[in-house]
Design a protein around this motif. Structure first.
Motif, PDB file in Angstrom:
ATOM      1  N   ARG A 298      47.980  -4.382  -6.647  1.00  0.00           N
ATOM      2  CA  ARG A 298      48.785  -4.834  -7.252  1.00  0.00           C
ATOM      3  C   ARG A 298      48.068  -5.968  -7.963  1.00  0.00           C
ATOM      4  NH1 ARG A 298      53.973  -6.671  -4.266  1.00  0.00           N
ATOM      5  NH2 ARG A 298      54.137  -4.430  -3.856  1.00  0.00           N
ATOM      6  N   LEU A 299      47.988  -5.971  -9.401  1.00  0.00           N
ATOM      7  CA  LEU A 299      47.428  -6.912  -9.951  1.00  0.00           C
ATOM      8  C   LEU A 299      48.311  -8.116 -10.779  1.00  0.00           C
ATOM      9  CD1 LEU A 299      44.972  -5.045 -10.435  1.00  0.00           C
ATOM     10  CD2 LEU A 299      44.751  -5.399 -12.491  1.00  0.00           C
ATOM     11  N   LEU A 300      47.857  -9.263 -10.391  1.00  0.00           N
ATOM     12  CA  LEU A 300      48.635 -10.446 -11.387  1.00  0.00           C
ATOM     13  C   LEU A 300      47.604 -10.629 -12.287  1.00  0.00           C
ATOM     14  CD1 LEU A 300      51.120 -12.051 -11.232  1.00  0.00           C
ATOM     15  CD2 LEU A 300      50.158 -13.785 -10.103  1.00  0.00           C
ATOM     16  N   SER A 301      47.862 -10.443 -13.543  1.00  0.00           N
ATOM     17  CA  SER A 301      47.313 -10.623 -14.890  1.00  0.00           C
ATOM     18  C   SER A 301      47.761 -11.826 -15.375  1.00  0.00           C
ATOM     19  CB  SER A 301      47.033  -9.352 -15.456  1.00  0.00           C
ATOM     20  OG  SER A 301      46.310  -9.596 -16.737  1.00  0.00           O
ATOM     21  N   VAL A 302      47.043 -13.064 -14.928  1.00  0.00           N
ATOM     22  CA  VAL A 302      47.417 -14.377 -15.752  1.00  0.00           C
ATOM     23  C   VAL A 302      46.798 -14.599 -16.900  1.00  0.00           C
ATOM     24  CG1 VAL A 302      48.026 -15.180 -13.397  1.00  0.00           C
ATOM     25  CG2 VAL A 302      45.867 -15.723 -14.365  1.00  0.00           C
ATOM     26  N   TRP A 303      47.620 -14.937 -18.131  1.00  0.00           N
ATOM     27  CA  TRP A 303      46.857 -15.017 -19.358  1.00  0.00           C
ATOM     28  C   TRP A 303      47.055 -16.672 -19.773  1.00  0.00           C
ATOM     29  CZ3 TRP A 303      45.315 -10.861 -22.367  1.00  0.00           C
ATOM     30  CH2 TRP A 303      45.505  -9.595 -22.027  1.00  0.00           C
ATOM     31  N   ARG A 338      39.438 -13.452 -20.011  1.00  0.00           N
ATOM     32  CA  ARG A 338      38.236 -13.620 -19.487  1.00  0.00           C
ATOM     33  C   ARG A 338      38.073 -12.120 -18.945  1.00  0.00           C
ATOM     34  NH1 ARG A 338      37.880 -17.412 -14.282  1.00  0.00           N
ATOM     35  NH2 ARG A 338      38.558 -15.111 -13.385  1.00  0.00           N
ATOM     36  N   ASP A 339      38.806 -11.734 -17.932  1.00  0.00           N
ATOM     37  CA  ASP A 339      38.567 -10.531 -17.285  1.00  0.00           C
ATOM     38  C   ASP A 339      38.642  -9.144 -17.958  1.00  0.00           C
ATOM     39  OD1 ASP A 339      37.961 -12.385 -15.310  1.00  0.00           O
ATOM     40  OD2 ASP A 339      39.466 -12.030 -14.099  1.00  0.00           O
ATOM     41  N   LEU A 340      39.019  -9.426 -19.300  1.00  0.00           N
ATOM     42  CA  LEU A 340      38.790  -8.072 -19.955  1.00  0.00           C
ATOM     43  C   LEU A 340      37.727  -7.712 -20.152  1.00  0.00           C
ATOM     44  CD1 LEU A 340      41.508  -8.950 -22.638  1.00  0.00           C
ATOM     45  CD2 LEU A 340      41.819  -7.457 -20.782  1.00  0.00           C
ATOM     46  N   HIS A 341      36.504  -8.670 -20.325  1.00  0.00           N
ATOM     47  CA  HIS A 341      35.230  -8.517 -20.450  1.00  0.00           C
ATOM     48  C   HIS A 341      34.475  -8.245 -18.967  1.00  0.00           C
ATOM     49  CE1 HIS A 341      35.027  -9.281 -24.563  1.00  0.00           C
ATOM     50  NE2 HIS A 341      36.116  -9.863 -24.359  1.00  0.00           N
ATOM     51  N   SER A 342      35.203  -7.992 -17.947  1.00  0.00           N
ATOM     52  CA  SER A 342      34.698  -7.786 -16.441  1.00  0.00           C
ATOM     53  C   SER A 342      35.194  -6.765 -15.702  1.00  0.00           C
ATOM     54  CB  SER A 342      34.498  -9.241 -15.541  1.00  0.00           C
ATOM     55  OG  SER A 342      35.763 -10.002 -15.434  1.00  0.00           O
ATOM     56  N   ARG A 343      36.561  -6.896 -15.536  1.00  0.00           N
ATOM     57  CA  ARG A 343      37.130  -5.886 -14.527  1.00  0.00           C
ATOM     58  C   ARG A 343      38.028  -4.791 -15.487  1.00  0.00           C
ATOM     59  NH1 ARG A 343      39.388 -10.148 -10.779  1.00  0.00           N
ATOM     60  NH2 ARG A 343      37.712 -10.107  -9.027  1.00  0.00           N
ATOM     61  N   ALA A 344      38.409  -4.952 -16.604  1.00  0.00           N
ATOM     62  CA  ALA A 344      39.501  -4.255 -17.250  1.00  0.00           C
ATOM     63  C   ALA A 344      39.109  -2.936 -17.486  1.00  0.00           C
ATOM     64  CB  ALA A 344      39.782  -5.131 -18.279  1.00  0.00           C
ATOM     65  N   GLN A 345      37.811  -2.622 -17.703  1.00  0.00           N
ATOM     66  CA  GLN A 345      37.587  -1.260 -17.766  1.00  0.00           C
ATOM     67  C   GLN A 345      37.974  -0.187 -16.654  1.00  0.00           C
ATOM     68  OE1 GLN A 345      36.067   0.764 -20.166  1.00  0.00           O
ATOM     69  NE2 GLN A 345      36.200   2.501 -18.695  1.00  0.00           N
ATOM     70  N   GLN A 346      37.594  -0.963 -15.465  1.00  0.00           N
ATOM     71  CA  GLN A 346      38.062  -0.046 -14.324  1.00  0.00           C
ATOM     72  C   GLN A 346      39.495   0.060 -14.155  1.00  0.00           C
ATOM     73  OE1 GLN A 346      39.594  -0.823 -11.250  1.00  0.00           O
ATOM     74  NE2 GLN A 346      38.469   1.094 -10.190  1.00  0.00           N
ATOM     75  N   HIS A 347      40.174  -1.000 -14.622  1.00  0.00           N
ATOM     76  CA  HIS A 347      41.679  -1.259 -14.427  1.00  0.00           C
ATOM     77  C   HIS A 347      42.434  -0.267 -15.359  1.00  0.00           C
ATOM     78  CE1 HIS A 347      41.308  -5.712 -12.769  1.00  0.00           C
ATOM     79  NE2 HIS A 347      40.896  -4.737 -11.889  1.00  0.00           N
ATOM     80  N   GLN A 348      41.551   0.096 -16.527  1.00  0.00           N
ATOM     81  CA  GLN A 348      42.150   0.955 -17.391  1.00  0.00           C
ATOM     82  C   GLN A 348      41.921   2.504 -17.279  1.00  0.00           C
ATOM     83  OE1 GLN A 348      41.680  -0.417 -21.594  1.00  0.00           O
ATOM     84  NE2 GLN A 348      42.022   1.391 -22.393  1.00  0.00           N
ATOM     85  N   GLN A 349      40.675   2.814 -16.832  1.00  0.00           N
ATOM     86  CA  GLN A 349      40.298   4.060 -16.844  1.00  0.00           C
ATOM     87  C   GLN A 349      39.775   4.407 -15.455  1.00  0.00           C
ATOM     88  OE1 GLN A 349      37.833   4.229 -20.544  1.00  0.00           O
ATOM     89  NE2 GLN A 349      39.662   4.944 -21.576  1.00  0.00           N
ATOM     90  N   VAL A 356      49.773  -3.100 -12.992  1.00  0.00           N
ATOM     91  CA  VAL A 356      49.577  -4.575 -13.642  1.00  0.00           C
ATOM     92  C   VAL A 356      50.634  -5.370 -13.813  1.00  0.00           C
ATOM     93  CG1 VAL A 356      48.670  -5.839 -15.685  1.00  0.00           C
ATOM     94  CG2 VAL A 356      47.480  -3.712 -15.023  1.00  0.00           C
ATOM     95  N   ASN A 357      51.183  -6.688 -13.212  1.00  0.00           N
ATOM     96  CA  ASN A 357      52.053  -7.604 -13.377  1.00  0.00           C
ATOM     97  C   ASN A 357      51.331  -8.423 -14.271  1.00  0.00           C
ATOM     98  OD1 ASN A 357      54.558  -6.435 -12.129  1.00  0.00           O
ATOM     99  ND2 ASN A 357      52.937  -6.756 -10.293  1.00  0.00           N
ATOM    100  N   GLY A 408      48.211   5.687 -20.061  1.00  0.00           N
ATOM    101  CA  GLY A 408      48.878   6.009 -19.092  1.00  0.00           C
ATOM    102  C   GLY A 408      49.182   5.026 -17.891  1.00  0.00           C
ATOM    103  N   ARG A 409      48.629   3.820 -18.181  1.00  0.00           N
ATOM    104  CA  ARG A 409      48.800   2.878 -17.076  1.00  0.00           C
ATOM    105  C   ARG A 409      50.059   1.937 -17.186  1.00  0.00           C
ATOM    106  NH1 ARG A 409      43.846   4.082 -14.056  1.00  0.00           N
ATOM    107  NH2 ARG A 409      43.102   5.598 -15.434  1.00  0.00           N
ATOM    108  N   PRO A 410      50.792   1.874 -16.099  1.00  0.00           N
ATOM    109  CA  PRO A 410      51.999   1.075 -16.369  1.00  0.00           C
ATOM    110  C   PRO A 410      51.652  -0.411 -16.252  1.00  0.00           C
ATOM    111  CG  PRO A 410      51.769   1.911 -14.229  1.00  0.00           C
ATOM    112  CD  PRO A 410      50.564   2.429 -14.907  1.00  0.00           C
TER     113      PRO A 410
END
Ligand code: PA5
Length: 465
Positions: A298-303, A338-349, A356-357, A408-410
């Motif tokens: 369960r990701l809490l993605s804070v912007w 920030r983390d779009l450039h570190s973890r996001a690839q894994q989260h998306q694919q 993702v919340n 297809g990621r909610p």
């Protein structure tokens, strides 16, 4: 009010359909009724606990209202009034305050500081800090270099004026016996005696603890004049609206009344709003249904950078409360962009095990900062020169949600109108209520942390205790 928009989860592939959520609502409404009608009277009457599944420690639900009612009836004699008076005295006497505590005894206060105080608060001159002391957190580890570093810092400003020389020490431990905090208290108290002086312990050393225990006894023996209670029936990670969060927040000069009002608003909303419009019910339905499908990260993605500590506070709340009986989602805070450039690839694919919340802020506190024109346009930024950082952030949010959707990621969105004490009160209360509701629905007691207790016993054995 904070809103929960789960439209990004309603999808044929990898998501949920509305009818599943509607079906879940029946069980959730029963669980909500039980929380208000069964748990609270049980607590108040001190009645028998039918079985270990019955959640206890529900006093956090009504605590904000109780504190506010007491305060409006009897300002200076009320607990909130006393917390404010003690904090005001500390603010006027010292320029540094050290707050000792671990887990639920510090993470809420840290989240309040990072979200509601100015960025770089400790670096600002006192006047720009609104005459509030710099704040440091320790006693949340046994890291030699970190403790030595802070102790060194406390010796740096040894000017002659009390405001520069003196500092305050707040020690927070509900049990009063947690090793990390107790060891730090002994070490920082020794430094306090050396730099500030034993005669000021009564005034400037403030414990927050249960109504008995080692810290309680120690504070009696030291003659601490101000001591605040962690109320019975309020567990560590559910204690941010008690003195545990309120005293540090008041020392930071935050509006604790507004913070508590926010928490009350969320409780009222949870109690009365119907499914589909109820942030707590909807959050639990969506997140728990996804978990039942194996989507258990369960990701809490804070912007917003300032919300990272709030995310870490929720990591603890969820992990310690529901990570039991081989169940419970794995919480993970990410800070974007920030983390779009570190973890996001894994989260998306990567593996399809994540929900993702997003935690999205409406208005920023400061003036929107534009990119600006430049005669040196080699970076080709003149084409977006009029755009501001909030506009770029919104583009990043929409762009990321679209990209996740295409794969297809909610995703779901918690919408916070702005970051302030009231909204943080709503956020904390929303997540605490959601955790208790989810626990009741899953048949897991969200209070207590039996696994963590085992490490303490083992550590003490290694220490020869
Ligand atoms: O949520 C909890 O109960 C724990 O995380 C505690 O807050 C943490 O272990 C610290 O305990 P104490 O306040 O007793 O020192």
């Amino acid at each position: 009010m904070l809103k929960y928009d789960y439209s990004g989860v309603l999808r044929d592939e990898g998501g949920l359909c509305q009818s599943e959520i509607d079906q879940a609502d029946e069980g959730l409404l029963v669980a909500r009724r039980e929380i208000f009608e069964v748990d609270i009277p049980l607590m108040e009457s001190g009645g028998a606990i039918p079985d270990e599944k019955n959640p206890l420690d529900t006093a956090f639900i009504n605590l904000p209202r109780q504190l506010l009612d007491e305060y409006s009836e009897n300002r200076s004699a009320s607990e909130l009034g006393q917390i404010m008076d003690c904090a005001a005295a500390i603010r006027s006497k010292v320029d540094r305050t050290v707050i000792l505590g671990i887990g639920g005894s510090y993470m809420g206060a840290r989240a309040l500081m990072d979200s509601c105080c100015e960025p770089y608060f400790n670096e600002l001159p006192r006047q720009e800090r609104g005459e509030r002391p710099r704040i440091y957190f320790e006693g949340n580890n046994v890291d030699n270099d970190a403790s030595q570093g802070l102790l060194r810092l406390l010796r740096v400003d040894q000017g002659s004026a009390p405001l520069e020389k003196d500092w305050a020490l707040v020690v927070i431990s509900k049990s009063g016996g947690t090793t990390e905090t107790a060891v730090a208290f002994r070490q920082f108290l020794r430094e306090f005696e050396a730099t500030v002086g034993t005669e000021k312990i009564g005034d400037l050393v403030v414990p927050v603890t249960g109504s008995s225990g080692k810290l309680f006894d120690l504070s009696e023996s030291l003659g601490c004049q101000n001591r605040f209670r962690v109320p019975d029936g309020v567990g560590g990670r559910f204690s941010v609206t008690s003195a545990v969060g309120l005293l540090p927040a008041a020392i930071m000069g935050l509006d604790v009344v507004s913070f508590l009002e926010g928490a009350v608003e969320m409780t009222d909303h949870f109690r009365s709003a119907r499914p589909g419009e109820n942030s707590v019910l909807d959050y639990v339905a969506v997140n728990q249904l996804m978990e039942q499908r194996g989507v258990d990260v369960r990701l809490l993605s804070v912007w917003a950078k300032s919300l990272e500590s709030a995310g870490l506070w929720y990591d603890q709340l969820l992990a310690e409360s529901l990570g039991k009986q081989e169940k419970g989602a794995l919480p993970l805070t990410v800070v974007n962009s920030r983390d779009l450039h570190s973890r996001a690839q894994q989260h998306q694919q990567g593996k399809r095990d994540k929900l993702v919340n997003n935690l999205i802020v409406g208005d920023w506190r400061s003036e929107p900062l534009p990119v600006g024109h430049s005669a040196h346009d080699q970076d080709h930024l003149n084409e977006i020169a009029e755009k501001t950082l909030p506009e770029i952030m919104n583009a990043a949010i929409s762009g990321t949600n679209d990209a996740y959707s295409e794969d297809g990621r909610p995703t779901a969105d918690i919408l916070m109108p702005r970051i302030d004490e009231r909204n943080m009160g709503q956020f904390f209360q929303m997540m605490m209520l959601a955790t208790v509701l989810e626990g009741r629905w899953m048949g897991i007691n969200p209070y207590g942390q039996p696994g963590v207790e085992k490490y303490k016993v083992n550590m003490n054995r290694y220490l020869g205790r």
